[in-house]
Design an enzyme around this catalytic site. Sequence first.
Site, short mmCIF file in Angstrom:
data_model
loop_
_atom_site.label_atom_id
_atom_site.label_comp_id
_atom_site.label_asym_id
_atom_site.label_seq_id
_atom_site.Cartn_x
_atom_site.Cartn_y
_atom_site.Cartn_z
N HIS A 197 -5.52 -5.01 -6.02
CA HIS A 197 -4.43 -4.17 -5.52
C HIS A 197 -3.64 -3.59 -6.69
O HIS A 197 -3.43 -4.27 -7.70
CB HIS A 197 -3.52 -5.00 -4.61
CG HIS A 197 -2.61 -4.13 -3.79
ND1 HIS A 197 -1.50 -3.54 -4.34
CD2 HIS A 197 -2.68 -3.70 -2.51
CE1 HIS A 197 -0.90 -2.79 -3.40
NE2 HIS A 197 -1.61 -2.88 -2.28
N GLU B 95 -0.60 -3.20 -7.13
CA GLU B 95 0.59 -3.99 -7.50
C GLU B 95 0.19 -5.16 -8.39
O GLU B 95 0.95 -5.55 -9.29
CB GLU B 95 1.32 -4.45 -6.23
CG GLU B 95 2.03 -3.28 -5.56
CD GLU B 95 2.15 -3.39 -4.05
OE1 GLU B 95 2.01 -4.49 -3.50
OE2 GLU B 95 2.39 -2.34 -3.42
N SER C 195 0.88 4.56 2.85
CA SER C 195 1.76 5.16 3.86
C SER C 195 1.06 5.58 5.15
O SER C 195 1.39 6.61 5.73
CB SER C 195 2.53 6.35 3.25
OG SER C 195 3.32 5.91 2.16
N GLU D 98 -6.64 3.28 -2.47
CA GLU D 98 -5.18 3.31 -2.34
C GLU D 98 -4.59 4.11 -3.51
O GLU D 98 -4.30 3.53 -4.57
CB GLU D 98 -4.62 1.88 -2.34
CG GLU D 98 -5.08 1.04 -1.18
CD GLU D 98 -4.07 -0.04 -0.79
OE1 GLU D 98 -3.87 -0.23 0.40
OE2 GLU D 98 -3.47 -0.66 -1.68
N GLY E 280 0.40 -1.28 4.66
CA GLY E 280 1.48 -2.08 4.09
C GLY E 280 2.66 -2.11 5.05
O GLY E 280 2.68 -2.86 6.03
N GLY E 281 3.65 -1.27 4.80
CA GLY E 281 4.90 -1.26 5.57
C GLY E 281 4.71 -1.27 7.08
O GLY E 281 5.36 -2.04 7.79
N ASN F 149 -1.60 -5.64 5.09
CA ASN F 149 -1.22 -6.37 3.88
C ASN F 149 0.29 -6.58 3.92
O ASN F 149 1.05 -5.64 3.71
CB ASN F 149 -1.64 -5.55 2.65
CG ASN F 149 -1.21 -6.20 1.35
OD1 ASN F 149 -0.71 -7.33 1.34
ND2 ASN F 149 -1.40 -5.49 0.25
N TRP F 150 0.70 -7.80 4.20
CA TRP F 150 2.13 -8.07 4.37
C TRP F 150 2.87 -8.15 3.04
O TRP F 150 4.10 -8.21 3.03
CB TRP F 150 2.33 -9.36 5.15
CG TRP F 150 1.86 -9.30 6.57
CD1 TRP F 150 1.18 -8.26 7.18
CD2 TRP F 150 2.02 -10.30 7.58
NE1 TRP F 150 0.92 -8.56 8.49
CE2 TRP F 150 1.42 -9.82 8.77
CE3 TRP F 150 2.62 -11.56 7.59
CZ2 TRP F 150 1.40 -10.55 9.95
CZ3 TRP F 150 2.61 -12.29 8.77
CH2 TRP F 150 2.01 -11.79 9.94
N LYS F 151 2.16 -8.23 1.95
CA LYS F 151 2.77 -8.37 0.63
C LYS F 151 3.79 -9.53 0.65
O LYS F 151 3.58 -10.48 1.39
CB LYS F 151 3.40 -7.04 0.21
CG LYS F 151 2.37 -5.89 0.33
CD LYS F 151 2.83 -4.60 -0.25
CE LYS F 151 1.74 -3.55 -0.04
NZ LYS F 151 2.09 -2.25 -0.61
N GLY G 179 3.79 2.96 -0.33
CA GLY G 179 5.21 2.68 -0.10
C GLY G 179 6.13 3.86 -0.40
O GLY G 179 7.34 3.70 -0.49
P1 13P Z 1 2.10 1.15 2.43
O1 13P Z 1 1.35 1.29 3.73
O2 13P Z 1 3.43 0.48 2.59
O3 13P Z 1 2.17 2.45 1.69
O4 13P Z 1 1.23 0.15 1.52
C1 13P Z 1 -0.12 0.35 1.36
C2 13P Z 1 -0.71 -0.81 0.64
O5 13P Z 1 -0.42 -1.02 -0.51
C3 13P Z 1 -1.59 -1.69 1.39
O6 13P Z 1 -2.22 -2.60 0.56
#
Ligand code: 13P
Length: 252
Positions: free
Chosen positions: A97, A99, A215, A169, A236-237, A9-11, A175
């Site tokens: 999600h 967020e 993470s 999640e 994510g990251g 997920n590149w956000k 993050g």
């Molecule tokens: P991180 O891997 O950066 O913690 O993010 C997870 C995430 O929200 C994937 O959708």
Amino acid sequence: MRKKIVAGNWKMNNAKVESKTLVKDIKESVKGLELKNTRVVIAPTFVFLQRTAKKVKKSAIEVAAQNMHQAESGAFTGEISAGMLKSIGVNLVILGHSERREYFGETDELLVQKVDTALKHELEIIFCFGEVLEDRKSNNHFNIVENQIKKALFHLNSEDWKHIVLAYEPVWAIGTGETATPEQAQEMHAFVRELVAERYLSDVAEEVSILYGGSVKPANAQEIFSKEDVDGGLIGGAALKAEDFVQIIKAI
Ligand code: 13P
């Protein structure tokens, strides 16, 4: 046998050049892998979806949208519909999600509408859920997760569930560099699978892939993925660096 999935997920990251390079690097590396029962998914931002979908068409990589609007079409400035996604070759969408829930006020009721619209357009859904830290601390995390899943997904029939992927999640792990322990992930995934088994036939529960997100990194992926009910990760990251993302795919 249920599928293993590693999804990135590149956000809201990567402009044109970075995006292009990342797709190219992931594509090159994935070419050499024996993926067997594993699906690889990347979710760039809307502006690069069409180009990315084209670029990965003949590869093992699938693309997902990070969101979509619940309505078919109309006066919703700035929004993207399920039909638009389908028309550019996108077959997957991330919904729920944390967020989106936290910063854009997405409620369980809204998610029911999004889920129904996505399925109507034959989009497969990666449905995210998870508790915040206070809920974990007060031992309320199972209740929270149970509610999120029941409210948004339990009106569906068994057939619909063939198009659902779940992603646990925990918000406190997103993050933050803090990861749920493999045991905490396994405990929640087994709980969710049991919930699904109680509501539907056990085949539905056995077939649904449940991903862990929060993470995940090359250093911890293998241990988390080794758990029985963890069928992959939503990253994510670490999905923003081709090398790390590919290491995570290899870990599965
Ligand atoms: P991180 O891997 O950066 O913690 O993010 C997870 C995430 O929200 C994937 O959708």
